[in-house]
Design an enzyme around this catalytic site. Sequence first.
Site, PDB file in Angstrom:
ATOM      1  CG  ASP A 170     -27.705 -10.281  52.036  1.00 17.41           C
ATOM      2  OD1 ASP A 170     -27.564  -9.210  51.446  1.00 17.41           O
ATOM      3  OD2 ASP A 170     -27.969  -9.485  52.990  1.00 17.41           O
ATOM      4  CB  CYS A 185     -28.309  -4.768  48.466  1.00 19.47           C
ATOM      5  SG  CYS A 185     -29.710  -4.510  48.634  1.00 19.47           S
TER       6      CYS A 185
HETATM    7  P1  HMG Z   1     -43.704  -3.891  41.581  1.00 18.67           P
HETATM    8  O1  HMG Z   1     -42.919  -4.183  40.213  1.00 18.67           O
HETATM    9  O2  HMG Z   1     -43.895  -2.308  42.597  1.00 18.67           O
HETATM   10  O3  HMG Z   1     -44.720  -5.156  41.266  1.00 18.67           O
HETATM   11  O4  HMG Z   1     -42.346  -4.771  42.229  1.00 18.67           O
HETATM   12  P2  HMG Z   1     -45.906  -4.813  41.449  1.00 18.67           P
HETATM   13  O5  HMG Z   1     -46.708  -5.823  42.661  1.00 18.67           O
HETATM   14  O6  HMG Z   1     -46.356  -4.442  40.468  1.00 18.67           O
HETATM   15  O7  HMG Z   1     -45.941  -6.518  40.066  1.00 18.67           O
HETATM   16  C1  HMG Z   1     -45.201  -6.170  39.120  1.00 18.67           C
HETATM   17  C2  HMG Z   1     -44.960  -7.645  38.420  1.00 18.67           C
HETATM   18  O8  HMG Z   1     -44.032  -8.404  39.092  1.00 18.67           O
HETATM   19  C3  HMG Z   1     -45.776  -8.364  38.162  1.00 18.67           C
HETATM   20  O9  HMG Z   1     -45.751  -9.821  37.205  1.00 18.67           O
HETATM   21  C4  HMG Z   1     -46.033  -9.545  39.564  1.00 18.67           C
HETATM   22  O10 HMG Z   1     -46.551 -10.954  39.216  1.00 18.67           O
HETATM   23  C5  HMG Z   1     -44.647  -9.995  39.709  1.00 18.67           C
HETATM   24  P3  HMG Z   1     -46.270  -9.174  35.309  1.00 18.67           P
HETATM   25  O11 HMG Z   1     -47.476  -8.856  35.709  1.00 18.67           O
HETATM   26  O12 HMG Z   1     -45.790  -7.896  34.923  1.00 18.67           O
HETATM   27  O13 HMG Z   1     -45.425 -10.364  34.800  1.00 18.67           O
HETATM   28  N1  HMG Z   1     -44.696  -9.978  41.325  1.00 18.67           N
HETATM   29  C6  HMG Z   1     -43.540 -11.160  41.312  1.00 18.67           C
HETATM   30  N2  HMG Z   1     -42.785 -11.822  40.942  1.00 18.67           N
HETATM   31  C7  HMG Z   1     -42.478 -13.033  41.252  1.00 18.67           C
HETATM   32  N3  HMG Z   1     -42.569 -13.206  43.014  1.00 18.67           N
HETATM   33  C8  HMG Z   1     -42.911 -11.537  43.545  1.00 18.67           C
HETATM   34  C9  HMG Z   1     -42.803 -10.636  42.947  1.00 18.67           C
HETATM   35  N4  HMG Z   1     -44.527  -9.837  43.050  1.00 18.67           N
HETATM   36  C10 HMG Z   1     -44.849  -9.623  42.435  1.00 18.67           C
HETATM   37  N5  HMG Z   1     -43.296 -12.229  44.955  1.00 18.67           N
HETATM   38  C11 HMG Z   1     -41.822  -6.350  44.320  1.00 18.67           C
HETATM   39  C12 HMG Z   1     -42.077  -5.096  44.177  1.00 18.67           C
HETATM   40  C13 HMG Z   1     -41.831  -5.962  45.898  1.00 18.67           C
HETATM   41  C14 HMG Z   1     -41.855  -7.626  43.416  1.00 18.67           C
HETATM   42  C15 HMG Z   1     -39.966  -5.952  43.416  1.00 18.67           C
HETATM   43  O14 HMG Z   1     -39.702  -4.507  43.938  1.00 18.67           O
HETATM   44  C16 HMG Z   1     -39.463  -7.130  43.966  1.00 18.67           C
HETATM   45  O15 HMG Z   1     -39.243  -8.115  43.922  1.00 18.67           O
HETATM   46  N6  HMG Z   1     -38.760  -6.158  45.207  1.00 18.67           N
HETATM   47  C17 HMG Z   1     -37.466  -7.638  46.066  1.00 18.67           C
HETATM   48  C18 HMG Z   1     -36.160  -6.573  45.913  1.00 18.67           C
HETATM   49  C19 HMG Z   1     -35.248  -7.383  46.007  1.00 18.67           C
HETATM   50  O16 HMG Z   1     -34.875  -8.567  46.717  1.00 18.67           O
HETATM   51  N7  HMG Z   1     -34.044  -6.756  46.952  1.00 18.67           N
HETATM   52  C20 HMG Z   1     -33.170  -7.457  47.949  1.00 18.67           C
HETATM   53  C21 HMG Z   1     -33.202  -8.140  49.315  1.00 18.67           C
HETATM   54  S1  HMG Z   1     -33.605  -7.297  50.685  1.00 18.67           S
HETATM   55  C22 HMG Z   1     -31.728  -6.750  51.217  1.00 18.67           C
HETATM   56  O17 HMG Z   1     -30.760  -8.281  50.691  1.00 18.67           O
HETATM   57  C23 HMG Z   1     -31.635  -6.047  52.353  1.00 18.67           C
HETATM   58  C24 HMG Z   1     -32.249  -6.889  52.914  1.00 18.67           C
HETATM   59  O18 HMG Z   1     -30.641  -7.921  53.230  1.00 18.67           O
HETATM   60  C25 HMG Z   1     -30.664  -6.396  54.720  1.00 18.67           C
HETATM   61  C26 HMG Z   1     -30.367  -5.524  54.659  1.00 18.67           C
HETATM   62  O19 HMG Z   1     -29.069  -5.723  54.568  1.00 18.67           O
HETATM   63  O20 HMG Z   1     -30.977  -4.281  54.199  1.00 18.67           O
HETATM   64  C27 HMG Z   1     -32.992  -8.378  53.924  1.00 18.67           C
HETATM   65 MG    MG Z   2     -28.278  -7.751  53.637  1.00 17.34          MG
END
Ligand code: HMG
Ligand code: MG
Length: 298
Positions: free
Chosen positions: A15, A239
Amino acid sequence: MLPTHVTLVDVGPRDGLQNEAAPVSAVTKTELVHRLQAAGLRQIEATSFVSPKWVPQMADATEVMAGIQRQPGVRYSVLTPNMKGFEGALAAGADEVVVFAAASEAFSQRNINCSITESIARFQPVVAAAHAHGMRVRAAVSCALGCPYQGEVPVDDVDDVVDRLLGIGCDHIGIADTIGVGTAGQVQRVMERALQRVPVAELSGHFHDTYGQALTNIHACLQLGVHTFDTSVAGLGGCPYAKGATGNVATEDVVYLLHGLGIATGIDLDALVDTADFISRALDRKPVSRVANALLAT
Ligand code: HMG
Ligand code: MG
């Protein structure tokens, strides 16, 4: 009565760093993990197996995990939004995966590009696969105290997501104040409701410190017996999908509070402050932590 021991999960490497605009090398990230474990942290959120297009800073997840010299007794967790992420986590030898849902539809869409219902459906096979491989699953409930897009979030909506995450078998629930807007009474109301569903040993608080309320909110949780918190060394973080939100509450500040209350953490404050100094220098800034700045000035 307050708990006698508190477990802190340092989420700084994940984070804390995920929002950094300039690249941070995998070597620096693994060194951060090494210093945290040497300071006594027993749970470290090391990285995220998420889309590199969405969060470029976490694109080196495999390299970071491979660089960590594992210490027995330390649990290394990683974020996994879907099966693709889980496969990366499994190959990297993570001990625990973290799925992350939101109590607000708007945040779910912005953060993981799907509805809450779709996200739960995506997490279900992740939980099943993790359990099949003997890995634990923590679940984060973002925006439990407020949403950057929706504003207020009803406690019933938080309960609903908690129920759904428990329903698919998540082992642990983390109540997250993504944008750091919650205040102590509100936090207690949300936690009291969560405690009706989740055993206290499997409930944690994850407080960003945007409005400077995180330490007070942690104290409010301690009064309910909650004894696990996510924190971030040096107060790093934010984030990418919660504009303006600051980092998590600094691990040093929480350790100082807890030790002052006579609550054990197993963490060496001096070593932790040195770790805050290390990562802050690497990022070319001062720690956000008041405790780190006070101790580094002496
Ligand atoms: P999407 O674009 O809807 O995914 O993203 P998709 O399934 O349509 O795939 C699109 C492309 O992404 C494809 O690649 C997949 O292979 C790739 P392409 O064919 O275009 O080359 N892909 C991936 N690559 C690597 N690792 C993966 C993965 N999945 C798909 N796991 C998705 C949907 C969920 C993947 C995207 O929105 C995402 O990665 N989001 C992450 C956002 C994030 O990390 N936010 C910060 C963390 S959460 C946070 O900080 C909150 C927390 O701290 C608590 C709080 O404070 O509230 C936990
Ligand atoms: Mg957080």
